[in-house]
Design a protein around this motif. Structure first.
Motif, PDB file in Angstrom:
ATOM      1  N   ILE A 187     -20.590   5.978 -17.779  1.00  0.00           N
ATOM      2  CA  ILE A 187     -20.509   4.618 -18.309  1.00  0.00           C
ATOM      3  C   ILE A 187     -19.504   3.858 -17.442  1.00  0.00           C
ATOM      4  O   ILE A 187     -18.343   4.250 -17.345  1.00  0.00           O
ATOM      5  CB  ILE A 187     -20.053   4.604 -19.783  1.00  0.00           C
ATOM      6  N   SER A 188     -19.971   2.798 -16.793  1.00  0.00           N
ATOM      7  CA  SER A 188     -19.080   1.991 -15.959  1.00  0.00           C
ATOM      8  C   SER A 188     -18.981   0.590 -16.549  1.00  0.00           C
ATOM      9  O   SER A 188     -19.576   0.293 -17.587  1.00  0.00           O
ATOM     10  CB  SER A 188     -19.593   1.934 -14.521  1.00  0.00           C
ATOM     11  N   ASN A 189     -18.275  -0.282 -15.867  1.00  0.00           N
ATOM     12  CA  ASN A 189     -18.120  -1.655 -16.349  1.00  0.00           C
ATOM     13  C   ASN A 189     -19.437  -2.417 -16.369  1.00  0.00           C
ATOM     14  O   ASN A 189     -19.620  -3.338 -17.163  1.00  0.00           O
ATOM     15  CB  ASN A 189     -17.110  -2.409 -15.489  1.00  0.00           C
ATOM     16  N   VAL A 190     -20.362  -2.040 -15.472  1.00  0.00           N
ATOM     17  CA  VAL A 190     -21.589  -2.830 -15.330  1.00  0.00           C
ATOM     18  C   VAL A 190     -22.865  -2.026 -15.527  1.00  0.00           C
ATOM     19  O   VAL A 190     -23.962  -2.585 -15.433  1.00  0.00           O
ATOM     20  CB  VAL A 190     -21.640  -3.527 -13.949  1.00  0.00           C
ATOM     21  N   ALA A 191     -22.761  -0.731 -15.788  1.00  0.00           N
ATOM     22  CA  ALA A 191     -23.982   0.073 -15.907  1.00  0.00           C
ATOM     23  C   ALA A 191     -23.772   1.257 -16.838  1.00  0.00           C
ATOM     24  O   ALA A 191     -22.661   1.785 -16.977  1.00  0.00           O
ATOM     25  CB  ALA A 191     -24.433   0.560 -14.546  1.00  0.00           C
ATOM     26  N   ILE A 192     -24.870   1.669 -17.473  1.00  0.00           N
ATOM     27  CA  ILE A 192     -24.915   2.891 -18.265  1.00  0.00           C
ATOM     28  C   ILE A 192     -25.918   3.818 -17.604  1.00  0.00           C
ATOM     29  O   ILE A 192     -27.058   3.415 -17.335  1.00  0.00           O
ATOM     30  CB  ILE A 192     -25.314   2.606 -19.718  1.00  0.00           C
ATOM     31  N   HIS A 193     -25.502   5.029 -17.325  1.00  0.00           N
ATOM     32  CA  HIS A 193     -26.368   6.036 -16.715  1.00  0.00           C
ATOM     33  C   HIS A 193     -26.751   7.042 -17.789  1.00  0.00           C
ATOM     34  O   HIS A 193     -25.876   7.704 -18.371  1.00  0.00           O
ATOM     35  CB  HIS A 193     -25.656   6.737 -15.565  1.00  0.00           C
ATOM     36  N   LEU A 194     -28.039   7.135 -18.081  1.00  0.00           N
ATOM     37  CA  LEU A 194     -28.550   8.029 -19.111  1.00  0.00           C
ATOM     38  C   LEU A 194     -29.326   9.171 -18.488  1.00  0.00           C
ATOM     39  O   LEU A 194     -29.924   9.029 -17.418  1.00  0.00           O
ATOM     40  CB  LEU A 194     -29.481   7.271 -20.060  1.00  0.00           C
ATOM     41  N   ASN A 195     -29.313  10.308 -19.154  1.00  0.00           N
ATOM     42  CA  ASN A 195     -30.227  11.407 -18.849  1.00  0.00           C
ATOM     43  C   ASN A 195     -31.123  11.633 -20.052  1.00  0.00           C
ATOM     44  O   ASN A 195     -30.696  11.426 -21.206  1.00  0.00           O
ATOM     45  CB  ASN A 195     -29.468  12.685 -18.535  1.00  0.00           C
ATOM     46  N   ILE A 196     -32.347  12.058 -19.780  1.00  0.00           N
ATOM     47  CA  ILE A 196     -33.324  12.331 -20.826  1.00  0.00           C
ATOM     48  C   ILE A 196     -33.888  13.715 -20.585  1.00  0.00           C
ATOM     49  O   ILE A 196     -34.261  14.059 -19.444  1.00  0.00           O
ATOM     50  CB  ILE A 196     -34.466  11.290 -20.835  1.00  0.00           C
TER      51      ILE A 196
ATOM     52  N   THR B 218     -27.753 -13.762 -16.423  1.00  0.00           N
ATOM     53  CA  THR B 218     -26.763 -13.216 -15.503  1.00  0.00           C
ATOM     54  C   THR B 218     -26.319 -11.835 -15.968  1.00  0.00           C
ATOM     55  O   THR B 218     -26.494 -11.458 -17.131  1.00  0.00           O
ATOM     56  CB  THR B 218     -25.530 -14.135 -15.410  1.00  0.00           C
ATOM     57  N   LEU B 219     -25.735 -11.079 -15.039  1.00  0.00           N
ATOM     58  CA  LEU B 219     -25.245  -9.750 -15.349  1.00  0.00           C
ATOM     59  C   LEU B 219     -24.041  -9.838 -16.289  1.00  0.00           C
ATOM     60  O   LEU B 219     -23.155 -10.673 -16.101  1.00  0.00           O
ATOM     61  CB  LEU B 219     -24.841  -9.041 -14.053  1.00  0.00           C
ATOM     62  N   ARG B 220     -24.029  -8.979 -17.312  1.00  0.00           N
ATOM     63  CA  ARG B 220     -22.925  -8.940 -18.264  1.00  0.00           C
ATOM     64  C   ARG B 220     -22.172  -7.617 -18.126  1.00  0.00           C
ATOM     65  O   ARG B 220     -22.770  -6.562 -17.863  1.00  0.00           O
ATOM     66  CB  ARG B 220     -23.465  -9.067 -19.689  1.00  0.00           C
ATOM     67  N   ARG B 221     -20.867  -7.645 -18.331  1.00  0.00           N
ATOM     68  CA  ARG B 221     -20.096  -6.419 -18.410  1.00  0.00           C
ATOM     69  C   ARG B 221     -20.490  -5.653 -19.671  1.00  0.00           C
ATOM     70  O   ARG B 221     -20.779  -6.257 -20.714  1.00  0.00           O
ATOM     71  CB  ARG B 221     -18.594  -6.727 -18.423  1.00  0.00           C
ATOM     72  N   ILE B 222     -20.496  -4.337 -19.579  1.00  0.00           N
ATOM     73  CA  ILE B 222     -20.884  -3.523 -20.724  1.00  0.00           C
ATOM     74  C   ILE B 222     -19.930  -3.732 -21.893  1.00  0.00           C
ATOM     75  O   ILE B 222     -20.336  -3.707 -23.064  1.00  0.00           O
ATOM     76  CB  ILE B 222     -20.941  -2.032 -20.342  1.00  0.00           C
ATOM     77  N   ASP B 223     -18.644  -3.994 -21.601  1.00  0.00           N
ATOM     78  CA  ASP B 223     -17.688  -4.172 -22.694  1.00  0.00           C
ATOM     79  C   ASP B 223     -17.824  -5.511 -23.412  1.00  0.00           C
ATOM     80  O   ASP B 223     -17.088  -5.784 -24.365  1.00  0.00           O
ATOM     81  CB  ASP B 223     -16.243  -3.954 -22.218  1.00  0.00           C
ATOM     82  N   THR B 224     -18.782  -6.355 -22.992  1.00  0.00           N
ATOM     83  CA  THR B 224     -19.084  -7.569 -23.755  1.00  0.00           C
ATOM     84  C   THR B 224     -20.257  -7.342 -24.716  1.00  0.00           C
ATOM     85  O   THR B 224     -20.728  -8.277 -25.345  1.00  0.00           O
ATOM     86  CB  THR B 224     -19.413  -8.755 -22.826  1.00  0.00           C
TER      87      THR B 224
END
Length: 248
Positions: A85-94, A120-126
């Protein structure tokens, strides 16, 4: 707080292709459903989040690796969880596995949050997504494939006009609809000989109802490269690594 979502699924006609097995298109539907349910448990699936935070999830890249055939009326377990989990992306595994724990399919997805008003791109923490959710160990460590496709007019197979049933709640073409367009570049006789072992797809731009798309595909030894465009704008880049079916 639970850092994964898990469920059992019976493979019925909705999730089976003409060969009575889970193909890449059906796998995409199952992954999309699991992703929706994963976010829903944190009150941040696309519908909830668009209403409360004016944001939606956008998939940037997906990689799927087929470990074993999944067949009609098989009962499987699907598990989805974050690996980064970063400021701009979530990396998932399935992970799709048999009920006795044998892996059937492994996948990874990279998602970002997009403002539903100005796109526009949003920060994950928003968003309401819990940033302190502890990541789990990945089940698929192979990186997403890099693709620099520039398929020319000689590789254009057909065109497709985006219609109502192609679109989703964001009024864009649904991600799994692109899977179908790529698979339709080859006839049934081709898929009776070959099956997808590994599938990479990059979502570059969006499309909406009424737009005409051009679908390009180049066949290579044991592989397909595909590109979907709207005029000069690339929407989708994909690579399919194939394996030959056993003779029956």
């Amino acid at each position: 707080m639970q850092n994964y979502y898990e469920k059992e699924v019976l493979i019925t006609s909705t999730y089976a292709d003409r060969r009575c097995e889970v193909g890449i298109f059906q796998a995409g539907i199952l992954i999309q459903d699991a992703m929706t349910e994963f976010f829903h448990q944190y009150d941040c699936d696309a519908i909830q989040m668009s209403r409360t935070h004016q944001a939606v999830w956008a998939i940037a890249r997906t990689k799927i690796f087929m470990d074993q055939d999944i067949l009609w009326m098989d009962r499987i377990r699907i598990k989805i969880f974050p690996v980064k989990i970063s400021n701009v992306a979530i990396h998932l595994n399935i992970l799709f596995e048999s009920l006795d724990g044998h892996p059937l399919l492994r996948a990874r997805q990279e998602l970002c949050a997009i403002d539903s008003v100005n796109h526009t791109l949003r920060r994950i923490d928003t968003t309401p997504f819990p940033m302190d959710l502890p990541p789990m160990e990945p089940v698929l460590t192979t990186p997403c494939r890099r693709m620099k496709l520039k398929l020319g007019p000689e590789h254009q197979l057909y065109t497709h006009t985006v219609r109502t049933m192609d679109t989703d709640m964001n009024q864009h073409m649904n991600n799994t609809s692109y899977f179908r367009l790529i698979l339709d570049t080859r006839p049934s006789s081709f898929w009776d000989t070959w099956k997808v072992q590994e599938f990479d797809i990059h979502h570059v731009n969006e499309s909406v109802e009424g737009e005409e798309l051009q679908i390009y595909c180049q066949e290579e030894p044991g592989a397909l490269s595909a590109q979907i465009k709207r005029g000069e704008t690339t929407l989708i880049k994909a690579f399919l690594l194939l394996s030959k079916r056993e003779s029956t």
